[in-house]
Design a protein around this motif. Structure first.
Motif, mmCIF file in Angstrom:
data_model
loop_
_atom_site.group_PDB
_atom_site.id
_atom_site.type_symbol
_atom_site.label_atom_id
_atom_site.label_comp_id
_atom_site.label_asym_id
_atom_site.label_seq_id
_atom_site.Cartn_x
_atom_site.Cartn_y
_atom_site.Cartn_z
ATOM 1 N N VAL A 32 121.498 81.565 60.928
ATOM 2 C CA VAL A 32 120.965 82.216 62.134
ATOM 3 C C VAL A 32 121.184 81.324 63.353
ATOM 4 N N PHE A 33 120.869 80.029 63.205
ATOM 5 C CA PHE A 33 121.020 79.118 64.340
ATOM 6 C C PHE A 33 122.491 78.897 64.690
ATOM 7 N N GLU A 34 123.370 79.028 63.692
ATOM 8 C CA GLU A 34 124.802 78.918 63.965
ATOM 9 C C GLU A 34 125.235 80.026 64.925
ATOM 10 N N LEU A 35 124.703 81.236 64.709
ATOM 11 C CA LEU A 35 125.013 82.349 65.610
ATOM 12 C C LEU A 35 124.375 82.129 66.979
ATOM 13 N N MET A 36 123.128 81.634 66.982
ATOM 14 C CA MET A 36 122.426 81.425 68.249
ATOM 15 C C MET A 36 123.024 80.266 69.054
ATOM 16 N N ASP A 37 123.760 79.365 68.377
ATOM 17 C CA ASP A 37 124.370 78.232 69.066
ATOM 18 C C ASP A 37 125.690 78.602 69.741
ATOM 19 N N ARG A 38 126.174 79.791 69.466
ATOM 20 C CA ARG A 38 127.416 80.212 70.132
ATOM 21 C C ARG A 38 127.143 80.382 71.622
ATOM 22 N N ASP A 39 128.080 79.924 72.417
ATOM 23 C CA ASP A 39 127.894 79.979 73.866
ATOM 24 C C ASP A 39 127.718 81.423 74.320
ATOM 25 N N GLY A 40 126.676 81.643 75.078
ATOM 26 C CA GLY A 40 126.410 82.967 75.621
ATOM 27 C C GLY A 40 126.236 82.881 77.124
ATOM 28 N N MET A 86 126.092 67.748 73.054
ATOM 29 C CA MET A 86 124.828 67.181 72.594
ATOM 30 C C MET A 86 124.567 67.617 71.147
ATOM 31 N N LYS A 87 124.115 66.700 70.350
ATOM 32 C CA LYS A 87 123.866 66.981 68.933
ATOM 33 C C LYS A 87 122.677 67.913 68.777
ATOM 34 N N LYS A 88 122.877 68.946 67.960
ATOM 35 C CA LYS A 88 121.820 69.924 67.733
ATOM 36 C C LYS A 88 120.777 69.369 66.767
ATOM 37 N N ALA A 89 119.523 69.795 66.972
ATOM 38 C CA ALA A 89 118.449 69.395 66.059
ATOM 39 C C ALA A 89 118.700 70.016 64.689
ATOM 40 N N SER A 90 118.110 69.413 63.658
ATOM 41 C CA SER A 90 118.278 69.934 62.302
ATOM 42 C C SER A 90 117.621 71.297 62.181
ATOM 43 N N THR A 91 118.057 72.020 61.148
ATOM 44 C CA THR A 91 117.493 73.358 60.917
ATOM 45 C C THR A 91 115.985 73.292 60.737
ATOM 46 N N GLU A 92 115.509 72.281 59.983
ATOM 47 C CA GLU A 92 114.071 72.159 59.736
ATOM 48 C C GLU A 92 113.297 71.973 61.039
ATOM 49 N N ILE A 142 127.268 90.355 60.961
ATOM 50 C CA ILE A 142 126.308 90.110 62.041
ATOM 51 C C ILE A 142 124.979 90.769 61.707
ATOM 52 N N VAL A 143 125.039 91.987 61.164
ATOM 53 C CA VAL A 143 123.818 92.693 60.761
ATOM 54 C C VAL A 143 123.058 91.883 59.713
ATOM 55 N N ALA A 144 123.794 91.277 58.772
ATOM 56 C CA ALA A 144 123.153 90.485 57.712
ATOM 57 C C ALA A 144 122.390 89.307 58.297
ATOM 58 N N ARG A 145 122.922 88.701 59.352
ATOM 59 C CA ARG A 145 122.232 87.549 59.952
ATOM 60 C C ARG A 145 120.958 87.990 60.673
ATOM 61 N N PHE A 165 118.853 88.900 68.521
ATOM 62 C CA PHE A 165 119.438 90.172 68.956
ATOM 63 C C PHE A 165 119.801 90.106 70.436
ATOM 64 N N ALA A 166 118.909 89.498 71.239
ATOM 65 C CA ALA A 166 119.205 89.335 72.667
ATOM 66 C C ALA A 166 120.419 88.440 72.862
ATOM 67 N N HIS A 167 120.538 87.427 72.002
ATOM 68 C CA HIS A 167 121.675 86.499 72.139
ATOM 69 C C HIS A 167 122.992 87.189 71.801
ATOM 70 N N THR A 168 122.966 88.123 70.847
ATOM 71 C CA THR A 168 124.207 88.842 70.517
ATOM 72 C C THR A 168 124.730 89.609 71.728
ATOM 73 N N GLN A 169 123.827 89.983 72.637
ATOM 74 C CA GLN A 169 124.257 90.705 73.836
ATOM 75 C C GLN A 169 124.788 89.757 74.913
ATOM 76 N N ARG A 170 124.516 88.459 74.754
ATOM 77 C CA ARG A 170 125.031 87.477 75.713
ATOM 78 C C ARG A 170 126.343 86.852 75.247
ATOM 79 N N ILE A 171 126.625 86.982 73.939
ATOM 80 C CA ILE A 171 127.849 86.386 73.400
ATOM 81 C C ILE A 171 129.058 87.170 73.904
ATOM 82 N N PRO A 172 130.114 86.498 74.331
ATOM 83 C CA PRO A 172 131.327 87.202 74.786
ATOM 84 C C PRO A 172 131.856 88.143 73.712
#
Length: 675
Positions: free
Chosen positions: A409-417, A1-7, A212-215, A193-200
């Motif tokens: 940020v959303f690129e990281l959050m879009d990673r499958d967790g 499914m196509k992701k919504a725009s950043t805005e 990752i810290v920079a994001r 931060f919660a999502h980083t704990q769900r990412i493989p």
């Protein structure tokens, strides 16, 4: 499914705190309306009261607060007359130059005025008219202003009250909008931060920690600036401009329509900036992440850098990144310089040229005239119009920077967790079974091939083999850091994939070769701030593994401060604290990952005694290079190239005279030579 725009996604985050934002916007609209009433009030004061004495005056019989006594007559302004009020004659007060003149008849107010030898001449489109006029003294003029003083003071007082009320609403709109901004970013940071704990864990293997810290920090901070600027400055400016246009339409609709040309100019301007700014900011944000990763790596590896004299090379690598950041930052500065205050100044000057042309061309017609109050109000609004334009333009770099940061940020959050599921499961006994398990980190190069073994509850199983044989991979699979491509892993007969990763690990403990301690105290490193483990239990665990021998000598004993990584303690001391940590959590399955590999012989004896305490009553899996540490294991598995070559206890494997025997003899020979 196509992701919504950043805005859209940034807007969706803001929408979660819509109540505070909406109330803030309402306060902003009220404050803006009250503040913009100023020029209209000023126009009223100038045209109706200060310059309002110029015009038709009627002689009346009754005296009231609006009448003026002049030359024995009671005079009242034509617009102050009440319905049915009797008048005795019409008179006119006119200003010519800096002086005021009194005329004993009604004269036209429009046209060019001149005075010569007491004769007033008015030239208009209908012709030239002449009237006898009497120059008024200053004291006489003052009496005409006197009835207006009350209204002037009232309007000025009203404006001051409006400004005070506007200040009150201005405070609340700023407070509410900035509070909402911080709430939005707080939630975003918690989410990422919660999502980083769900990412493989595979994602973190390839990504430097600094990136990752920079994001989580730098990029979300840029987004916070976006919300603060958009909600408090850009939104304020937009509403302020809307209010100014409304006021301009009230004063002069045609001029307001001309001024509306500013809107498409700003929109076009923002699109141009977005096109170039996005390209530059993507490189800048990416480079900042790389710089953070480079610095993080350099700090952690500083002893190696200095030991191998790599300071110059490390500095050179950093300068490459820094130069790239400088180059694109300079391009962004050039873009901002071209499309910032200077361009606003050009637009403002063009607007004033249009204003002068509009009213200047009108003034050529003798029948047209503009009041000073109207002129003042329009000039004031035009001046104010470009203040919000400047504010919006000045925020373009920050807005674009934040938009790019948001996409990262959303690129990281879009990673499958995977969902974090901490629902309690019954403590398992610890029967472990690997059934024809094959595993590859990259889905191609298998590091484990058709592995099958079983460890009974309470047994100690050891895994031996050369580097790269697959020992640590077995532990990674058991801990569900990864899942196998083939085969199954069960605990007490239950496939581990039926439980969440958190549930699998809930009754497991691990002690690493190089134990990591967190900033805090010795006790907090044992309890890991888990409320189910109290201080007494932590101290008992430390005493059970023998850590009290060195802790009791410390100034603050069990409350001794621990720096990040525990660098102020020796490796053996850190290992004992990590043993106590595992013991306090009372796991059903304990994994020892080469826990004694880097320990000296004297410390090893203490560690071995602690291990005996630790292994008691639980299933223990040991990865060891030192075969002397696993001689008491119930079963030993010898691995080579991802397959189990031998299995049995220490005595059985020596009798087979296979790989284990050769490894043992090798290590014994090294030990004898060392002695």
């Amino acid at each position: 499914m196509k992701k919504a725009s950043t805005e859209k996604r940034l807007f969706a985050y803001a929408f979660q705190f819509k109540r505070g934002i909406i109330i803030g916007i309402i306060c902003l609209i009220i404050a803006t309306t009250l503040e913009l009433a100023g020029p209209l009030i000023a126009k009223q004061v100038i045209d109706e009261h200060i310059l309002g004495i110029e015009g038709a005056w009627h002689e009346v019989t009754n005296e009231d607060k609006n009448t003026v006594n002049y030359d024995g007559k009671q005079l009242k302004r034509a617009d102050r007359l009440t319905d049915g009020e009797q008048t005795l004659g019409a008179h006119t007060v006119l200003q010519v130059g800096k002086s005021y003149y009194f005329v004993d008849e009604k004269v036209p107010l429009q046209g060019k005025r001149t005075i010569e030898d007491g004769t007033l001449q008015i030239k208009s489109a209908d012709g030239t008219e002449r009237f006898q006029a009497e120059k008024m003294k200053m004291s006489e003029i003052y009496s005409f202003f006197k009835p207006e003083q009350r209204a002037i003071f009232f309007l000025l007082g009203l404006y001051m009250v409006l400004l005070v009320i506007a200040g009150f609403f201005q405070f609340y709109q700023t407070f509410l909008l900035q509070k909402s901004s911080n709430q939005i970013v707080q939630k975003m940071r918690n989410d990422i931060f919660a999502h980083t704990q769900r990412i493989p864990i595979t994602y973190f293997v390839d990504q430097p920690a600094g990136k990752i810290v920079a994001r989580i920090t730098n990029d979300t901070e840029a987004i916070r600036d976006l919300y603060e600027r958009v909600l408090s400055i850009v939104l304020t400016s937009a509403i302020y401009m809307a209010g100014i246009f409304v006021a301009l339409f009230i004063l002069d609709a045609k001029l307001a329509l001309i001024c509306l040309l500013v809107i498409p100019l700003i929109i076009g301007w923002m699109k141009v900036y977005k096109f170039f700014g996005t390209k530059y900011n993507k490189v800048i944000r990416s480079t900042v992440s790389e710089i953070n990763g480079n610095i993080n790596e350099a700090i952690q590896g500083m002893p190696i850098i200095q030991a191998f004299r790599r300071e110059a090379k490390t500095k050179e690598e950093f300068e490459v990144l820094n130069e790239r950041h400088f180059t694109f930052q300079r391009k962004l500065v050039k873009l901002s310089a071209l499309t910032s205050y200077n361009l606003v100044t050009v637009f403002r000057n063009l607007a004033f040229v249009a204003f002068i042309w509009y009213f200047g061309s009108s003034s050529l017609e003798l029948s047209s005239v503009i009041s000073i109050g109207m002129l003042y109000a329009i000039v004031d609004y035009l001046t104010r119009l470009f203040e919000p334009v400047t504010d919006i333009v000045n925020q373009l770099p920050l807005i674009e920077q934040a938009r790019v940061a948001g996409s990262r940020v959303f690129e990281l959050m879009d990673r499958d967790g995977e969902a974090v599921e901490n629902e309690e499961i019954n403590k398992y006994r610890g029967n472990i079974k690997f059934d024809h398990v094959s595993f590859a980190y990259n889905d191609e190069d298998y590091v484990l091939n058709d592995i099958s073994f079983e460890v009974k509850a309470g047994q100690t199983a050891a895994f031996a083999g050369h580097t790269g044989s697959g020992k640590s991979s077995i532990m990674n699979l058991l801990f569900r850091f990864y899942d196998p491509q083939k085969g199954s892993i069960t605990i007490d007969g239950y496939p581990t994939e039926e439980w969440s990763r958190q549930q699998v690990r809930s009754h497991m403990g691990i002690v690493l070769q190089d134990p990591f301690l967190f900033s805090g105290t010795i006790v907090s490193n044992v309890t890991m701030n888990d409320p189910s483990i109290d201080r007494e239990r932590a101290i008992q665990a430390l005493k059970a593994v023998g850590a009290d021998r060195f802790i009791e000598k410390l100034p603050n004993k069990y409350d001794e401060k621990v720096t990040e990584g525990g660098s102020t303690f020796s490796l053996g001391e850190r290992q004992l604290i990590s043993f106590a940590r595992a013991l306090a959590f009372d796991p059903a399955i304990l994994i020892l990952d080469e826990a004694t590999a880097n320990i000296d012989t004297e410390t090893e004896a203490i560690i071995q005694r602690a291990l005996e305490v630790l292994k008691k009553g639980r299933t223990t899996l040991v990865i060891a290079h030192r075969l002397s540490t696993i001689q008491q294991a119930d079963v030993i598995f010898v691995l080579e190239h991802g397959t189990i070559k031998e299995r049995g206890n220490h005595v059985q494997l020596l009798e087979e005279k296979g790989m284990y025997y050769q490894m043992y003899q090798m290590q014994q020979g090294k030990a004898q030579r060392a002695v």
